[in-house]
Design an enzyme around this catalytic site. Sequence first.
Site, short mmCIF file in Angstrom:
data_model
loop_
_atom_site.label_atom_id
_atom_site.label_comp_id
_atom_site.label_asym_id
_atom_site.label_seq_id
_atom_site.Cartn_x
_atom_site.Cartn_y
_atom_site.Cartn_z
N CYS A 150 0.84 -1.19 0.00
CA CYS A 150 0.00 0.00 0.00
C CYS A 150 0.88 1.25 0.00
O CYS A 150 1.79 1.37 0.83
CB CYS A 150 -0.91 0.00 1.22
SG CYS A 150 -1.88 1.52 1.41
N ASP A 179 0.24 -6.25 0.21
CA ASP A 179 -0.94 -6.74 -0.50
C ASP A 179 -0.53 -8.01 -1.23
O ASP A 179 0.39 -7.99 -2.05
CB ASP A 179 -1.46 -5.71 -1.51
CG ASP A 179 -1.93 -4.43 -0.84
OD1 ASP A 179 -2.61 -4.53 0.19
OD2 ASP A 179 -1.62 -3.34 -1.36
#
EC number: 1.7.1.13
Length: 276
Positions: A183, A190
């Site tokens: 992120c 992620d």
Amino acid sequence: MNPEQSPLGKATVYAAQYDASLLFPIPRAGAREQLGITSALPFFGTDIWNAYELSWLNARGKPQVAIATFYVPAESPNIVESKSFKLYLGSFAQSKFDSVDAVRDVLKRDVSAACGASVSVQLVSAHDFRKLEMDELDGLSLDRLDLDADVYEPDPSLLSAADGEDEAPVEETLVSDLLRSNCPVTGQPDWGSVQIHYVGPQIDHAGLLRYIISFRNHTGFHEQCVERIFLDIMRACKPVKLAVYARYTRRGGLDINPFRTNYNQPMPDNARTARQ
């Protein structure tokens, strides 16, 4: 609006009642300009958002639950920042709605307004949960390859394809579960799986896997990472047809699954993978 102004990484106050203003749009244009996209998009597609933590009250005050799926067109000018989406959906919890259709209509109106384009919305009620499927992405696994890797920032020079004029074009579907990005606001990882279908010169499998691994320390939203993968493969390998589909694990009750292609084909299957 830019990501630094979003609710990400900030103390959270949960709304007591439905509040459409919680949705925080982020323009796609900035990230696309960094990729060299300044005019017509070289792809089309959809971002598929699945929301697993949606609940509201019926007219008599009894809680209702559903899983929502949002289909956001790639040509929309904005994406919605994921934490703001979570907070927006959470604001339904103590609000009364007359029917499932009323909830769907409100979701479609609000998310379409935030994205700047018409967004399709599907709701699956609790009595239909058993119908939801789970499956893995189809294709030949690149992860079977036993290789060294030492590049952890996106490097398109890792990509290559056969360049002999006498080489017949191939059609392949390749998959990997080793996609990781981070992120850009919080730095949280992620995790995702990616499917690449193409027609054109044979792409070197080892180089493609190393390229996917190279996103490991990269910061970027899911949609931006998939668009970068698409463009890097197009530029380095020059396929005639290309489709890139990623399914990321959920965070905050949401998973995001971007799809980009340069040719007409059916919408990809929205079946959850095991990690989702």
